[in-house]
Design an enzyme around this catalytic site. Structure first.
Site, PDB file in Angstrom:
ATOM      1  CG  HIS A 199      -9.406   1.496  -3.802  1.00  0.00           C
ATOM      2  ND1 HIS A 199      -8.251   1.760  -4.500  1.00  0.00           N
ATOM      3  CD2 HIS A 199      -9.483   2.456  -2.836  1.00  0.00           C
ATOM      4  CE1 HIS A 199      -7.651   2.820  -3.992  1.00  0.00           C
ATOM      5  NE2 HIS A 199      -8.383   3.257  -2.975  1.00  0.00           N
TER       6      HIS A 199
ATOM      7  CG  ASP B 191      -3.930   2.204  -3.361  1.00  0.00           C
ATOM      8  OD1 ASP B 191      -3.542   2.812  -4.385  1.00  0.00           O
ATOM      9  OD2 ASP B 191      -4.676   2.721  -2.522  1.00  0.00           O
TER      10      ASP B 191
ATOM     11  CE1 TYR C  55      -3.141   2.977   0.545  1.00  0.00           C
ATOM     12  CE2 TYR C  55      -2.526   2.992   2.863  1.00  0.00           C
ATOM     13  CZ  TYR C  55      -3.200   3.563   1.796  1.00  0.00           C
ATOM     14  OH  TYR C  55      -3.925   4.716   1.979  1.00  0.00           O
TER      15      TYR C  55
END
EC number: 3.1.-.-
Length: 532
Positions: free
Chosen positions: A281, A177, A141
């Site tokens: 998301h 991400d 992330y």
């Protein structure tokens, strides 16, 4: 075999949203994702808040890393479908959190060139690295672009680890991400993005240069979704849900599955799953060939410190708190239990609370239906009927008590001179009393009084009922209420916006959100329709 990545935006809250709120089961949610390796980002959970149903999902092994400096922030997890098991795992991108370094090259020289301390880079729980045979999976992330130098240093560490594993002869898959849009096709409004950032071109942003140098043809990694959908527009994975931009698909693509070029023939397909709800998301996935030899199951894997089953609070070594307070179990043989059922009722001490009051055991006594003659004879005995009333309906007020004077003796003892008599029904057992009330009740007066109370309540409620939201001028539809979260003089104030999905500013149609804006007024605040 499917590898899936999803920024879940809160592991503890995802079950509150549709469709997961119907079953509220992590097992059903993971099964619906239909993947063998499920990589989650932004779990926003601390270890002491990790519940058993989150950690020990049937059919999966859960691996977790948490933020150590900011509670309920960041954090990533990987659920591996059983019986697949990794050879080793580590948390963090720099390697300093692991006692055994699996890299053949020391990172000390590289880390010394960064502006951010290695312990700070790994303090937010942003990465899990997992070895699955010849394949090394990196679930990340990455920091937001607003973090500046912190993101620059973190991105540099990711690239260094990828290059290092490739030099060792490993294959690498990077999922997560990335928090950076690669190309204009991955952005809903690239022209506006250039204008707001005051750029000469879309790729002038330094972070886009980093991902551009990572992805082939300039870098060693393949963007699998673009490999299978090279010209597909609108393949977005993240939307501004506060502005309701997802229904209009007005978003960006910042979630990726990147694989080293040597794995190109091992993958068969990749795509996004924009049908999965519950976060801002959507998941992205890639499929490996079933006969792929790059992934293998470890028969003697290293003990993992981030495997939830190895956490003390979830291991078999940890006793449940209930064991210290639960009553000791007693074993009764079959013959003994049969003897108790056959024997007449006996007085036993109550097992609830510290009281030593004796109560008569009646639960095990079979119910006896008496004949009509028996019932009639029982009604002639005042003492017996008084006892039965007190044990069955003492705590229940009779309807008559609300309209006549209270007299417990009259309720329990029959009085021939009274206008209200208690008799037993011919079809009821002897311990059920049926009250016959001959008093006349003014039902019209009761109905009138009830209606008056209802009207009075409605009148008071109307004074405190919130006014309906205003309608926007373009669509003439009720607006939605929003709150200012940005720090400043207006933080916390509420305002109304058009309820249509957020879309491009230069749109000529009416399908997107119009520019209606109005502050929510209060008793001290006048209406300000244009926010001026």
């Amino acid at each position: 075999m499917r590898i899936l990545s999803w920024n879940i935006n809160g592991l503890a809250t995802v079950l509150h949203y549709h469709p997961w709120n119907e079953k509220k089961s992590y097992e059903s949610m993971l099964n619906a994702l239909e993947a063998d390796i499920i990589c989650l980002q932004e779990i926003k959970c601390q270890r002491n808040k990790l519940t058993r149903d989150m950690a020990l999902v049937p059919g999966y092994d859960g691996y977790f890393t948490f933020s150590k400096i900011k509670l309920g922030y960041s954090g990533v997890a990987i659920y591996v479908k059983q019986p697949l098991r990794p050879y080793w795992t580590e948390q963090g991108i720099t390697g300093i959190l692991n006692t055994t370094m699996h890299s053949n090259t020391s990172m000390d020289d590289f880390l010394s060139t960064l502006s951010t301390e290695a312990r700070d880079l790994d303090a937010e729980g942003r990465c899990i690295i997992m070895c699955l045979g010849q394949l090394v999976l990196i679930n990340v992330y990455l920091p937001n672009e607003s973090r500046g130098q912190f993101k620059t240093d973190y991105d540099a560490c990711v690239r260094w680890r990828i290059d290092d594993f490739l030099q060792q002869g490993k294959h690498v898959v990077l999922v997560g991400d990335i928090n950076t849009v690669h190309e204009e096709i991955d952005h809903c409004d690239p022209a506006n993005a250039i204008k707001k950032r005051e750029l000469k071109s879309f790729n002038d942003l330094p972070f886009r240069g980093w991902i551009d140098q990572l992805i082939a043809p300039k870098g060693p990694m393949l963007d699998l979704c673009r490999k299978y959908h090279p010209d597909r527009k609108g393949m977005f994975t993240c939307w501004n849900t506060r502005l309701n931009s997802r229904p209009a698909n007005f978003g960006v693509r910042i979630d990726y599955v990147l694989a080293s070029c040597g794995l190109e023939q091992e993958f068969t397909f990749a795509d996004i799953r924009n049908d999965i709800m519950g976060s801002d998301h959507c998941p992205v996935y890639a499929d490996l060939r079933d006969d792929s030899c790059v992934i293998s199951n470890a028969s003697d894997s290293e003990p993992s410190a981030i495997l939830a089953a190895n956490f003390d609070e979830f291991s078999n070594r940890q006793k449940k708190l209930s064991m210290y307070f639960g009553a000791k179990s007693t074993t009764t043989d079959t013959s003994s239990s049969n003897h108790i059922l056959a024997s007449p009722p006996q007085s036993t001490k109550s097992s609830i609370g510290p009281s030593t009051t004796t109560t008569t055991t009646t639960a095990s006594r079979p119910t006896t239906i008496r004949s009509k003659s028996t019932t009639s004879s029982s009604s002639s005995s005042p003492k017996k009927r008084k006892s039965s009333v007190s044990t069955t309906s003492r705590s229940q007020k009779l309807l008559k008590s609300y309209f006549t004077s209270s007299n417990s003796d009259k309720e329990s003892t029959p009085n021939p001179s009274s206008s209200s008599t208690a008799t037993t029904s011919d079809d009821a057992p002897d311990d059920v009393v049926v009250e016959e009330n001959n008093d006349e009740i003014d039902m019209e007066a009761l109905m009138a009084e009830a209606k008056e109370r209802q009207d009075t309540k409605a009148s008071w409620s109307s004074l405190f009922t919130a006014k309906p939201p205003p309608k926007c001028r373009v669509h003439q539809e009720p607006c939605k209420l929003m709150v200012v979260n940005k720090k400043g003089p207006n933080q916390g104030r509420q305002f109304y916006l058009c309820s249509r999905p957020y879309g491009p500013e230069n749109s000529t149609g009416n399908e997107y959100q119009c520019n209606f804006f109005q502050w929510k007024t209060s008793s001290q605040e006048k209406s300000n329709p244009n926010g001026k």
